[in-house]
Structure formats: C-alpha cells, structure tokens
Design a protein around this motif. Structure first.
Motif, PDB file in Angstrom:
ATOM      1  N   GLY A  61       2.284  14.787  75.851  1.00 55.70           N
ATOM      2  CA  GLY A  61       1.567  15.871  75.183  1.00 55.70           C
ATOM      3  C   GLY A  61       2.550  16.666  74.340  1.00 55.70           C
ATOM      4  O   GLY A  61       3.653  16.995  74.793  1.00 55.70           O
ATOM      5  N   ILE A  62       2.190  16.943  73.079  1.00 54.75           N
ATOM      6  CA  ILE A  62       3.079  17.702  72.197  1.00 54.75           C
ATOM      7  C   ILE A  62       2.323  18.869  71.568  1.00 54.75           C
ATOM      8  O   ILE A  62       1.108  18.815  71.374  1.00 54.75           O
ATOM      9  CB  ILE A  62       3.714  16.820  71.095  1.00 54.75           C
ATOM     10  CG1 ILE A  62       2.633  16.243  70.148  1.00 54.75           C
ATOM     11  CG2 ILE A  62       4.527  15.690  71.703  1.00 54.75           C
ATOM     12  CD1 ILE A  62       2.576  16.949  68.824  1.00 54.75           C
ATOM     13  N   LEU A  70       0.492  11.718  72.476  1.00 50.63           N
ATOM     14  CA  LEU A  70       1.093  10.533  71.872  1.00 50.63           C
ATOM     15  C   LEU A  70       1.310   9.457  72.930  1.00 50.63           C
ATOM     16  O   LEU A  70       1.713   9.762  74.058  1.00 50.63           O
ATOM     17  CB  LEU A  70       2.444  10.879  71.237  1.00 50.63           C
ATOM     18  CG  LEU A  70       2.496  12.054  70.258  1.00 50.63           C
ATOM     19  CD1 LEU A  70       3.930  12.278  69.793  1.00 50.63           C
ATOM     20  CD2 LEU A  70       1.571  11.799  69.073  1.00 50.63           C
ATOM     21  N   THR A  71       1.028   8.222  72.566  1.00 47.24           N
ATOM     22  CA  THR A  71       1.371   7.083  73.420  1.00 47.24           C
ATOM     23  C   THR A  71       2.572   6.393  72.797  1.00 47.24           C
ATOM     24  O   THR A  71       2.498   5.862  71.681  1.00 47.24           O
ATOM     25  CB  THR A  71       0.186   6.110  73.539  1.00 47.24           C
ATOM     26  OG1 THR A  71      -0.937   6.793  74.105  1.00 47.24           O
ATOM     27  CG2 THR A  71       0.549   4.940  74.444  1.00 47.24           C
ATOM     28  N   LEU A  72       3.688   6.423  73.508  1.00 52.98           N
ATOM     29  CA  LEU A  72       4.953   5.919  72.980  1.00 52.98           C
ATOM     30  C   LEU A  72       5.464   4.777  73.848  1.00 52.98           C
ATOM     31  O   LEU A  72       5.058   4.643  75.010  1.00 52.98           O
ATOM     32  CB  LEU A  72       6.000   7.044  72.970  1.00 52.98           C
ATOM     33  CG  LEU A  72       5.634   8.307  72.172  1.00 52.98           C
ATOM     34  CD1 LEU A  72       6.678   9.389  72.429  1.00 52.98           C
ATOM     35  CD2 LEU A  72       5.548   7.993  70.688  1.00 52.98           C
ATOM     36  N   PRO A  73       6.369   3.954  73.293  1.00 55.17           N
ATOM     37  CA  PRO A  73       7.043   2.966  74.146  1.00 55.17           C
ATOM     38  C   PRO A  73       7.792   3.689  75.257  1.00 55.17           C
ATOM     39  O   PRO A  73       7.969   4.909  75.213  1.00 55.17           O
ATOM     40  CB  PRO A  73       8.005   2.270  73.180  1.00 55.17           C
ATOM     41  CG  PRO A  73       7.514   2.596  71.815  1.00 55.17           C
ATOM     42  CD  PRO A  73       6.828   3.919  71.905  1.00 55.17           C
ATOM     43  N   THR A  92       5.576  17.496  76.860  1.00 54.50           N
ATOM     44  CA  THR A  92       5.506  17.257  78.297  1.00 54.50           C
ATOM     45  C   THR A  92       5.078  15.809  78.530  1.00 54.50           C
ATOM     46  O   THR A  92       4.091  15.355  77.937  1.00 54.50           O
ATOM     47  CB  THR A  92       4.494  18.193  78.980  1.00 54.50           C
ATOM     48  OG1 THR A  92       4.904  19.537  78.805  1.00 54.50           O
ATOM     49  CG2 THR A  92       4.392  17.895  80.471  1.00 54.50           C
ATOM     50  N   VAL A  93       5.805  15.087  79.370  1.00 56.11           N
ATOM     51  CA  VAL A  93       5.432  13.717  79.717  1.00 56.11           C
ATOM     52  C   VAL A  93       4.290  13.780  80.722  1.00 56.11           C
ATOM     53  O   VAL A  93       4.454  14.293  81.834  1.00 56.11           O
ATOM     54  CB  VAL A  93       6.628  12.937  80.284  1.00 56.11           C
ATOM     55  CG1 VAL A  93       6.195  11.533  80.688  1.00 56.11           C
ATOM     56  CG2 VAL A  93       7.767  12.871  79.268  1.00 56.11           C
ATOM     57  N   LEU A  94       3.111  13.269  80.332  1.00 56.89           N
ATOM     58  CA  LEU A  94       1.939  13.315  81.199  1.00 56.89           C
ATOM     59  C   LEU A  94       1.883  12.114  82.140  1.00 56.89           C
ATOM     60  O   LEU A  94       1.563  12.252  83.315  1.00 56.89           O
ATOM     61  CB  LEU A  94       0.666  13.374  80.345  1.00 56.89           C
ATOM     62  CG  LEU A  94       0.593  14.536  79.349  1.00 56.89           C
ATOM     63  CD1 LEU A  94      -0.671  14.435  78.496  1.00 56.89           C
ATOM     64  CD2 LEU A  94       0.628  15.875  80.084  1.00 56.89           C
ATOM     65  N   HIS A  95       2.156  10.925  81.597  1.00 59.91           N
ATOM     66  CA  HIS A  95       2.177   9.701  82.396  1.00 59.91           C
ATOM     67  C   HIS A  95       3.288   8.816  81.860  1.00 59.91           C
ATOM     68  O   HIS A  95       3.560   8.793  80.657  1.00 59.91           O
ATOM     69  CB  HIS A  95       0.834   8.950  82.313  1.00 59.91           C
ATOM     70  CG  HIS A  95      -0.366   9.812  82.548  1.00 59.91           C
ATOM     71  ND1 HIS A  95      -0.713  10.288  83.791  1.00 59.91           N
ATOM     72  CD2 HIS A  95      -1.298  10.290  81.690  1.00 59.91           C
ATOM     73  CE1 HIS A  95      -1.796  11.020  83.700  1.00 59.91           C
ATOM     74  NE2 HIS A  95      -2.168  11.051  82.430  1.00 59.91           N
TER      75      HIS A  95
END
Length: 334
Positions: A144-145, A96-99, A132-135
């Motif tokens: 990543g979920i 996922l790309t989130l704010p 997990t926060v990838l970037h």
C-alpha cells in the motif's frame, strides 16, 4: 480519572478551517476501555478563492483564518500538537503488486519509488511517499502506498508552524474513517461528506483499509451524481473481479437514506463511525478519531521511500559524528 495531553484534529477545506480538541480519559482502577471526549471545537471560514481545490492561493488570509480557529480553541499550552487532515484530492493512494521485494531497505525503497514514478505524473523526487507491505510471498509482494506533492504538504506545514501548531501526523478524512472500521472489512466503498454541504465529497474504494480508487465530487453535486459515481466504481471493481458488498456513508442521515433508497444490487449501505457521535458537527468525528489515534492510519509524515543517495548522506553524517566522538574521547582520556 486523569486525561492524556490534548491533541488537535485539524482540517482545511476550500471553504473553512476546522479543529477539534480531543482527549482519551482513563480510570486509575484498571478500566479496560477508555472514554473518548471532544472538549472543544472550532470552525472558521476562509475568504473566497484563498484556498481552491486543496491549493493555498492566499497564504496571508489562510494564516489569519487559522490563527482565529486556534485562538478560539483556548488550548492552554504555548505549542499545540495536531494531526492534519489534508484534502483527499491532494493525496494519491493505491495498492501495488510487485515482484518479491529486495531484502535491503534502500533497494526496496528505490523499487517502490520507481514504480510510483510510472503511475503518477509528477516527478517522484517531488513526492513525499509512505508505504506499507500488506502481504508478501516468495513470488510477489502487495504494497500500500500514499503520496503527496512536497510543495503542497510544505505550505500546510508552514502555515501550522507559524500558528504555533506542531504537526505530528498527516492523513485524510477518508483514511481516518476507514481505519476506524473493523479490520475484518476487506473490499468496501466509502462516501465521506454531505452533498450540498460545501467542500469536496470523496467516494473511495478501499481494499484492506487502503484506498485503491477514488472519485472526488464537488460539494454542489446532487444525489443522482453520487449514485452514478458509485455505480461506476462498482462496475469498475467488477471488471477487476472485486466483489464489493458494503458502502459506508459518513455525511448525515439525509445522504444515508438517499443511498439506501437507491437500491444498489448486492450492496449493503451502512453508516460509518456510528459510535463516534461526539458532536452535532458531522465533520468533528473524523478529526476526533485522528487526534485520539494518531498512529492508527496512513501517516504521510512517516516517509518510508526515498533515494539511496539520501540514505548514503545520512549514513556518512552519522559516521562523521561517531568518528568525532571517538576522537574527542581519545583526547580527553589520553
């Protein structure tokens, strides 16, 4: 030389229950690299229609098959420890790309869970979710979920508990195989399982070792079906500006050769886990890898996203325990 305590790699398919006892051995005199050893392996057939598409239909028959598999391993300890590989079709993974994520854990978890609720048809409260926060940057975060229905997961955990098996981690075979690849790999496809070998055959697109797209073929599919699915995933990836250069195959030399003969344009076909040929059984490799490195992949037991209410209740409970301890201390020392 001495051995670490044994850990079981355990997998359920629609047709069988499979288990491997693996250990990592070390030399006392400063050997840098440990040797992986599969000591025992066991496979038991599941009666027809007892487990279908990853859903347990007949718990009693599945429990009997699991008891036989665990007994045949001859693990000496009373309580066995294992890593469970769930059917890939029952686990949803994505990136996922989130704010920019909030700094507070509760706010961050609630944002991720609400986003997952928009893309998975099941109620988010019915899902076990790990992330997990990838970037991360000031503008956005890439997360990543992985998610699985609590009802599906709990049935497997209860079956294992009744068989005297403590589950330390839950994953899928494709995630284990992906984690065994070099961290330098970015975008790649993975086909796991042999055509006509029984059970499901996942074809998965990975980004940074996280599954972002997947098609699951039935075990009776032929080579042409697998080739068509791979071409579809390549085309879909291209439409998203994903440059996919490698296809890793874990399913035997026949499948590997068939896909190499398909001559995919600009796609290098390689064997996955070529150095972990610890058994003639192709399924033993991922199970051994899961048992040898239980923390090296997505672990669905390490749920990291939940509602704020749950954390509030936990905090209140801890505060109550602390207050009781202070009260007892005052009574004892007064």
């Amino acid at each position: 030389m001495f051995f670490s305590s044994p850990l079981i790699g355990l997998e359920f398919t629609d047709h069988a229950i499979r288990a491997v006892v693996a250990r990592r051995s070390f030399l006392r005199r400063g050997k840098k690299k440990a040797d992986a050893t599969i000591q025992l392996q066991s496979e038991g057939k599941i009666p027809q229609h007892s487990l279908e598409q990853g859903i347990v239909k007949d718990r009693e028959k599945c429990a009997e098959a699991l008891d036989d598999v665990i007994t045949n391993l001859h693990v000496p300890t009373h309580r066995k420890r294992a890593v469970l590989c769930l059917p890939a079709s029952k686990v949803y993974t994505s990136i996922l790309t989130l704010p920019s994520l909030p700094s507070g854990k509760m706010e961050r978890d609630d944002l991720i869970r609400s986003t997952v609720a928009d893309i998975i048809p099941e109620q988010s409260s019915d899902l076990t979710i790990t992330s997990t926060v990838l970037h991360s940057s000031a503008k956005e975060s890439v997360v990543g979920i992985a998610a699985v229905a609590r009802t599906v997961l709990q049935v497997y955990l209860d079956l294992c508990k009744d068989a005297g098996v403590d589950i330390l981690g839950v994953t899928t075979a494709p995630l284990v195989i992906a984690a065994s690849l070099s961290e330098g790999e970015n975008l790649f496809l993975l086909l796991q399982g042999g055509i006509k070998g029984g059970g499901e055959v996942p074809v998965t697109l990975f980004d940074s070792l996280w599954s972002i797209d997947e098609e699951v073929l039935p075990g009776e599919s032929d080579n042409d079906t697998a080739i068509n699915v791979i071409n579809e995933l390549l085309a879909e990836g291209k439409s998203r500006d994903h440059v996919i250069e490698k296809l890793f195959v874990h399913g035997g030399s026949a499948m590997l050769n068939a896909l190499r003969d398909a001559n995919f344009p600009d796609l290098l076909v390689e064997e996955a886990m070529p150095t972990l040929k610890l058994s003639e059984k192709k399924w033993a490799g991922p199970l051994a890898a899961s048992a040898l490195s239980p923390g090296a992949y997505v672990n669905l037991l390490r749920e990291s996203t939940g509602s704020s209410h749950r954390w509030i209740l936990i905090s209140l409970a801890l505060l109550g325990v602390f207050s009781l301890g202070v009260l007892l201390a005052v009574v004892v020392f007064s």
